[in-house]
Design an enzyme around this catalytic site. Structure first.
Site, PDB file in Angstrom:
ATOM      1  N   MET A   1      -2.060   9.199  12.927  1.00 40.40           N
ATOM      2  CA  MET A   1      -3.286   9.552  12.177  1.00 40.40           C
ATOM      3  C   MET A   1      -4.027  10.722  12.811  1.00 40.40           C
ATOM      4  O   MET A   1      -5.245  10.759  12.802  1.00 40.40           O
ATOM      5  CB  MET A   1      -4.237   8.342  12.110  1.00 40.40           C
ATOM      6  CG  MET A   1      -3.614   7.125  11.480  1.00 40.40           C
ATOM      7  SD  MET A   1      -4.649   5.651  11.633  1.00 40.40           S
ATOM      8  CE  MET A   1      -4.366   5.183  13.335  1.00 40.40           C
TER       9      MET A   1
ATOM     10  N   LYS B   1      -4.147   2.910   0.036  1.00 35.30           N
ATOM     11  CA  LYS B   1      -5.205   3.746   0.596  1.00 35.30           C
ATOM     12  C   LYS B   1      -4.565   5.078   0.903  1.00 35.30           C
ATOM     13  O   LYS B   1      -3.429   5.143   1.327  1.00 35.30           O
ATOM     14  CB  LYS B   1      -5.703   3.192   1.923  1.00 35.30           C
ATOM     15  CG  LYS B   1      -6.198   1.795   1.878  1.00 35.30           C
ATOM     16  CD  LYS B   1      -6.799   1.450   3.207  1.00 35.30           C
ATOM     17  CE  LYS B   1      -5.962   0.430   3.939  1.00 35.30           C
ATOM     18  NZ  LYS B   1      -6.610  -0.155   5.094  1.00 35.30           N
TER      19      LYS B   1
ATOM     20  N   ASP C   1       0.820  -1.209   0.000  1.00 34.02           N
ATOM     21  CA  ASP C   1       0.000   0.000   0.000  1.00 34.02           C
ATOM     22  C   ASP C   1       0.849   1.252   0.000  1.00 34.02           C
ATOM     23  O   ASP C   1       2.062   1.184  -0.143  1.00 34.02           O
ATOM     24  CB  ASP C   1      -1.048  -0.015   1.123  1.00 34.02           C
ATOM     25  CG  ASP C   1      -0.410  -0.196   2.480  1.00 34.02           C
ATOM     26  OD1 ASP C   1       0.682   0.348   2.686  1.00 34.02           O
ATOM     27  OD2 ASP C   1      -1.010  -0.884   3.324  1.00 34.02           O
TER      28      ASP C   1
HETATM   29  N1  SAH Z   1       1.771   0.611  10.756  1.00 29.20           N
HETATM   30  C1  SAH Z   1       2.264   1.950  10.650  1.00 29.20           C
HETATM   31  C2  SAH Z   1       1.190   2.969  11.001  1.00 29.20           C
HETATM   32  C3  SAH Z   1       0.038   2.963  10.063  1.00 29.20           C
HETATM   33  S1  SAH Z   1      -1.195   4.123  10.503  1.00 29.20           S
HETATM   34  C4  SAH Z   1       3.503   2.107  11.515  1.00 29.20           C
HETATM   35  O1  SAH Z   1       3.813   1.235  12.304  1.00 29.20           O
HETATM   36  O2  SAH Z   1       4.195   3.119  11.385  1.00 29.20           O
HETATM   37  C5  SAH Z   1      -0.785   5.482   9.483  1.00 29.20           C
HETATM   38  C6  SAH Z   1      -0.222   6.618  10.304  1.00 29.20           C
HETATM   39  O3  SAH Z   1       1.112   6.330  10.669  1.00 29.20           O
HETATM   40  C7  SAH Z   1      -0.151   7.923   9.588  1.00 29.20           C
HETATM   41  O4  SAH Z   1      -1.382   8.606   9.604  1.00 29.20           O
HETATM   42  C8  SAH Z   1       0.884   8.654  10.390  1.00 29.20           C
HETATM   43  O5  SAH Z   1       0.349   9.135  11.580  1.00 29.20           O
HETATM   44  C9  SAH Z   1       1.828   7.525  10.753  1.00 29.20           C
HETATM   45  N2  SAH Z   1       2.943   7.437   9.802  1.00 29.20           N
HETATM   46  C10 SAH Z   1       3.247   6.417   8.991  1.00 29.20           C
HETATM   47  N3  SAH Z   1       4.377   6.670   8.289  1.00 29.20           N
HETATM   48  C11 SAH Z   1       4.773   7.888   8.686  1.00 29.20           C
HETATM   49  C12 SAH Z   1       5.876   8.709   8.358  1.00 29.20           C
HETATM   50  N4  SAH Z   1       6.798   8.332   7.479  1.00 29.20           N
HETATM   51  N5  SAH Z   1       5.985   9.908   8.978  1.00 29.20           N
HETATM   52  C13 SAH Z   1       5.090  10.315   9.885  1.00 29.20           C
HETATM   53  N6  SAH Z   1       4.022   9.577  10.227  1.00 29.20           N
HETATM   54  C14 SAH Z   1       3.865   8.381   9.652  1.00 29.20           C
END
Ligand code: SAH
Length: 534
Positions: free
Chosen positions: A176, A61, A39
């Site tokens: 998020m 998404k 994704d």
């Molecule tokens: N499984 C992922 C999180 C997925 S939820 C993890 O462990 O990181 C998606 C959220 O993760 C985004 O809305 C944001 O808040 C955060 N996120 C994911 N990648 C990011 C990044 N490179 N920089 C900042 N926030 C990030």
């Protein structure tokens, strides 16, 4: 790839963005996978680890836009598992941290499909680290909480215990949460968190496009609004944010925030790309040339078979050396073919390549041009000697002519062809036409010509309105100038390493040549710029 009849699905953490922040296990599984389902948070560069024949399915998404509903993703994983495939479900960060990985695992379990989980580097710690914010720190935070910032606002009761988290002496990390920042800040303050508690937002953490805002609980929501910060971003609240003042390492690298276009052939670009990225740049690949075999190998093969009759072989590029040694191997021979021949390499990268085939070059000119090579041969008696120069189809004759003039008998078979790479997406062309980048690098005359024809000459003016130009050497610069393009950068030594260093120096303000405008000059300015250069 696996061919067992029983499929298996791996829920694999892709890390937060930096394609190197992936585990060895994830890499191996990607290499072995029949199917990769990914994704938008998973860096698409990770797909390069996958087998070229693997099926790659995008189920991306983006906030508000669910490209493929979760149920369909579950069904897809089940179906591929039932087909007996080895499936990697690549998920941003860690699959079990706000990634709905648990739901996918449960759906697979219920369908009897074997499922394994490979944890990943989660954004909650990684994006903070790249922003210079430790998740915990002695005296500043004794705990860290990962909290969803995406609670449905229509829910009458929040599942988040605001009272408890507001009271905690620790760091609070909201995933998020950017679109909900005002509510998060309000709730925390309502339950007693002081308005002056340090807070930060990190967007696209660990990527060259990372953005960080800092403020306090009282100001951060407005700051997000003013900056129009969009997901993916994390909000972090706590004293640890103060450490950024001293620990901000990622965003202070010399090329951070600079978007640099690399026009080298895809096969050769990785060196320059790596160097620029290590300096912090965001690199856009716009390969303008492709290296392909000549129409026929006959001429070069004959020379290879007859190698002992040559006194010298001169490699004027890494490509010519690569092709030459490939033909030696194709003839069932090895480096001993060159036992009686002396070797000249024009430039350190070429010398290194020649060395990797077991040959230490006898001659390395101190400047890396055809002219300097002829000069270097001046003091060597080549009169009456046979010299082989495997060359590009469009290569210049300077070297051959120069050595012939010294009395050598030169044979210059074509070792490779340089052809236009026009495999670019219209999106990329439009981005370049609009000038939405800081610098473009040219590493040969053909990269200049093909860049101009690739975007269309009529778009050159807007493309280079603001962007600077870097040319590797005098020939490239000459070609650039023939299009009224004036490079701000041309290193003293014509190597990729020097080019990258000079670019870094330019942005550090250390470069002598400080052009304020872009790389394309108004006609009236051209002469002035020439004078400046001289
Ligand atoms: N499984 C992922 C999180 C997925 S939820 C993890 O462990 O990181 C998606 C959220 O993760 C985004 O809305 C944001 O808040 C955060 N996120 C994911 N990648 C990011 C990044 N490179 N920089 C900042 N926030 C990030």
């Amino acid at each position: 790839m696996q061919t067992s009849t029983k499929g298996r699905v791996y829920l694999v953490g892709a890390g937060p963005g930096d394609p190197e922040l992936i585990t060895l296990k994830a890499c191996r599984l990607l290499q072995e996978a029949d199917v990769v389902v990914y994704d938008y948070l998973a860096n698409s560069r990770l797909l390069q680890h996958a087998h070229p024949a693997a099926e790659k399915i995008y189920v991306g998404k983006q906030a508000g836009k669910h490209a493929v509903p979760q149920e369909q993703i579950n069904m897809l994983l089940i179906q591929k598992g039932q087909e007996g495939k080895s499936v990697v479900r690549l998920k941003g960060g860690d699959p079990f941290v706000f990634g709905r990985g648990g739901e996918e695992a449960l759906a697979l379990r219920q369908s009897g499909i074997a499922c394994e989980v490979v944890p990943g580097v989660t954004a909650g710690t990684a994006a903070l680290a790249y922003a210079g914010i430790p998740a915990t720190h002695r005296g500043a935070a004794t705990s860290v909480s990962f909290i969803t910032g995406h609670e449905d606002p229509s829910k009458p009761e929040s599942e988040i215990n605001w009272d408890a988290i507001a009271a905690m002496h620790g760091s609070l990390v909201f995933y998020m949460g950017v679109n909900n920042a005002a509510r998060i800040a309000r709730e925390l303050q309502r339950f007693g968190k002081p308005a002056d508690t340090p807070a930060a937002v990190v967007r696209c953490g660990t990527l060259p496009t990372q953005q960080t805002l800092t403020g306090t609980l009282g100001t951060i929501a407005d700051a997000i609004k003013t900056a129009d910060m969009q997901p993916p971003a994390l909000i972090v609240v706590g004293e640890v944010v103060n450490l950024r003042k001293e620990l901000n390492w990622f965003e202070t690298r010399p090329l951070f925030g600079k978007r640099i276009v690399v026009t080298r052939s895809r096969a050769q670009a990785s060196d320059l790309i790596t160097k620029l990225e290590l300096l912090g740049a965001e690199v856009l690949e716009f390969p303008t040339i492709k290296i392909t075999p000549p129409d026929s190998w006959e001429d070069l093969d004959r020379a290879v078979r007859d190698m002992s009759s040559f006194d010298w072989v001169v490699f004027s590029s890494a490509n010519s050396a690569q092709m030459f040694f490939e033909r030696i191997a194709a003839a069932g021979l090895d480096a001993r073919t060159l036992a009686a021949t002396r070797v000249c390499a024009v430039g350190p990268a070429t010398a290194e390549l020649v060395h990797s085939f077991g040959i230490i070059p006898d001659l390395l000119p101190d400047r890396f041009t055809a002219e300097a090579t002829v000069e270097a041969f001046n003091s060597i008696a080549v009169s009456g000697k046979r010299v082989l120069i495997p060359r590009a189809d469009i290569g210049r004759a300077t070297l051959s002519a120069g050595l012939s003039a010294l009395g050598a008998s030169v044979h210059a078979p074509t070792a490779y062809r340089t052809v236009i790479d026009d495999s670019h997406s219209e999106d990329m062309r439009n981005l370049l036409r609009g000038g939405d980048f800081d610098m473009v690098t040219f590493t040969s005359s053909s990269t200049v010509k093909n860049f101009v024809s690739g975007i269309g000459p009529e778009h050159l003016e807007t493309a280079l309105r603001r962007a600077q130009v870097a040319c590797i050497g005098p020939r490239t610069e000459e070609t650039a100038r023939s299009f009224n393009i004036v490079p701000a950068i041309r290193p003293g030594r014509y190597t990729i390493a020097d080019l990258a260093d000079e670019i870094a120096g330019f942005y550090r303000g250390a470069c002598r040549n400080t052009f304020k405008t872009g790389g394309l000059l108004e006609k009236a300015q051209i002469q002035g710029a020439r004078n400046l250069e001289e």
